[in-house]
Design an enzyme around this catalytic site. Structure first.
Site, mmCIF file in Angstrom:
data_model
loop_
_atom_site.group_PDB
_atom_site.id
_atom_site.type_symbol
_atom_site.label_atom_id
_atom_site.label_comp_id
_atom_site.label_asym_id
_atom_site.label_seq_id
_atom_site.Cartn_x
_atom_site.Cartn_y
_atom_site.Cartn_z
ATOM 1 N N GLY A 14 27.896 36.157 86.283
ATOM 2 C CA GLY A 14 28.551 37.465 86.427
ATOM 3 C C GLY A 14 30.010 37.506 86.006
ATOM 4 O O GLY A 14 30.761 38.386 86.451
ATOM 5 N N ASN A 16 31.200 38.300 83.069
ATOM 6 C CA ASN A 16 31.432 39.538 82.297
ATOM 7 C C ASN A 16 31.459 40.753 83.216
ATOM 8 O O ASN A 16 32.248 41.678 83.019
ATOM 9 C CB ASN A 16 30.359 39.709 81.207
ATOM 10 C CG ASN A 16 30.687 38.914 79.957
ATOM 11 O OD1 ASN A 16 31.614 39.255 79.226
ATOM 12 N ND2 ASN A 16 29.958 37.833 79.745
ATOM 13 N N LEU A 91 13.954 44.062 77.805
ATOM 14 C CA LEU A 91 13.472 45.340 78.331
ATOM 15 C C LEU A 91 12.494 45.962 77.336
ATOM 16 O O LEU A 91 12.708 45.905 76.126
ATOM 17 C CB LEU A 91 14.661 46.272 78.573
ATOM 18 C CG LEU A 91 15.673 45.765 79.613
ATOM 19 C CD1 LEU A 91 16.942 46.607 79.591
ATOM 20 C CD2 LEU A 91 15.059 45.752 81.011
ATOM 21 N N HIS A 107 26.258 39.411 73.565
ATOM 22 C CA HIS A 107 25.565 38.178 73.181
ATOM 23 C C HIS A 107 26.579 37.219 72.560
ATOM 24 O O HIS A 107 27.407 37.645 71.743
ATOM 25 C CB HIS A 107 24.413 38.472 72.210
ATOM 26 C CG HIS A 107 23.628 37.251 71.883
ATOM 27 N ND1 HIS A 107 22.774 36.646 72.788
ATOM 28 C CD2 HIS A 107 23.603 36.469 70.776
ATOM 29 C CE1 HIS A 107 22.257 35.565 72.236
ATOM 30 N NE2 HIS A 107 22.747 35.432 71.016
HETATM 31 C C1 GAR Z 1 27.342 35.339 78.436
HETATM 32 O O1 GAR Z 1 27.852 34.322 77.611
HETATM 33 C C2 GAR Z 1 26.529 36.318 77.620
HETATM 34 O O2 GAR Z 1 27.017 36.492 76.321
HETATM 35 C C3 GAR Z 1 25.180 35.650 77.586
HETATM 36 O O3 GAR Z 1 25.032 35.136 78.881
HETATM 37 C C4 GAR Z 1 26.305 34.792 79.411
HETATM 38 C C5 GAR Z 1 26.419 35.422 80.766
HETATM 39 O O4 GAR Z 1 27.578 34.995 81.424
HETATM 40 N N1 GAR Z 1 24.161 36.594 77.250
HETATM 41 C C6 GAR Z 1 23.118 36.301 76.486
HETATM 42 O O5 GAR Z 1 22.907 35.192 76.028
HETATM 43 C C7 GAR Z 1 22.196 37.464 76.200
HETATM 44 N N2 GAR Z 1 21.210 37.100 75.250
HETATM 45 P P1 GAR Z 1 28.145 35.763 82.692
HETATM 46 O O6 GAR Z 1 26.970 35.889 83.678
HETATM 47 O O7 GAR Z 1 29.204 34.869 83.227
HETATM 48 O O8 GAR Z 1 28.650 37.101 82.260
#
Ligand code: GAR
Length: 210
Positions: A14, A16, A91, A107
């Protein structure tokens, strides 16, 4: 003018989500997080506190039941924008069509390269000279949909995937909240599956300074 109502979907850490919440706490940002939905009750992002609902949907449900539950919750929350932030589920059109052009994702690669998992390992293995992160609208395909913004960084030959991931995550934390804020200012729209950004120069300037 009312604030843009944002619901964030997470599966884990979490960070982001936290960056989006922090940005929304600024006076000049016309967005607020009203809900967090997770498919993982142990997601550490759920520990964040604030004036928002926290909803857990059982990941063991069938895809159809999971998405019905998700849709029911979204209908209650009535978000203007749904942010996927490390939400590790694809989704189906049941959701993406109902919320067309209202779901965005981050991403950690320069899409359309390296969709899916283990992004940084694959980027390093492929020997690409640049990587970065992408914010995009979400369709029913894995990490697919019209691209809103990308931030790139050069890859140093000696970099480990951990180092690359940390470098790119810091960029995610800047660009994702900025895109949410632009969305709230109604500066982002989609025409014929292409994203149009008002005052794109300003965004490019922001990206250049990340
Ligand atoms: C982030 O690096 C995001 O870009 C990636 O998961 C991580 C989540 O981190 N998302 C993907 O790979 C989507 N395909 P967070 O939970 O600390 O935000």
């Amino acid at each position: 003018m009312g604030k843009l109502k944002v619901v964030v979907l997470i599966s884990g850490r979490g960070s982001n989500l936290k960056a989006i919440i922090n940005k929304c706490s600024k006076k000049n940002v016309l967005a607020k997080v009203i809900g967090i939905i997770s498919n993982n009750s142990n997601a550490s992002g759920l520990k964040l506190t604030g004036d928002f609902k926290k909803i857990i949907i059982d990941n063991k449900l069938s895809k159809k039941r999971f998405e019905t539950e998700l849709q029911n919750n979204l209908e209650k929350l009535k978000p203007d924008l749904i942010c996927l932030a490390g939400f590790m589920k694809i989704l189906s059109p049941f959701i993406t069509k109902k919320w067309k052009n209202k779901i965005i994702n981050v991403h950690p690669s320069l899409l359309p390269s390296f969709k899916g998992l283990n992004t940084h390992e694959r980027a390093l293995k492929a020997g690409v000279k640049k990587s970065g992160c992408t914010i995009h609208f979400v369709d029913e395909s894995l990490d697919g949909g019209p691209i809103i913004a990308q931030v790139e960084t050069s890859i140093n030959k000696k970099m480990s995937s951990k180092e690359l991931s940390e470098k790119i995550l810091k960029m995610e934390h800047k660009i994702y909240p900025e895109v949410v804020s632009l969305f709230a200012k109604k500066r982002i729209c989609v025409k014929e599956d292409k994203v149009i950004i008002k005052d794109e120069k300003k965004l490019n300037f922001f990206i250049k300074n990340i």
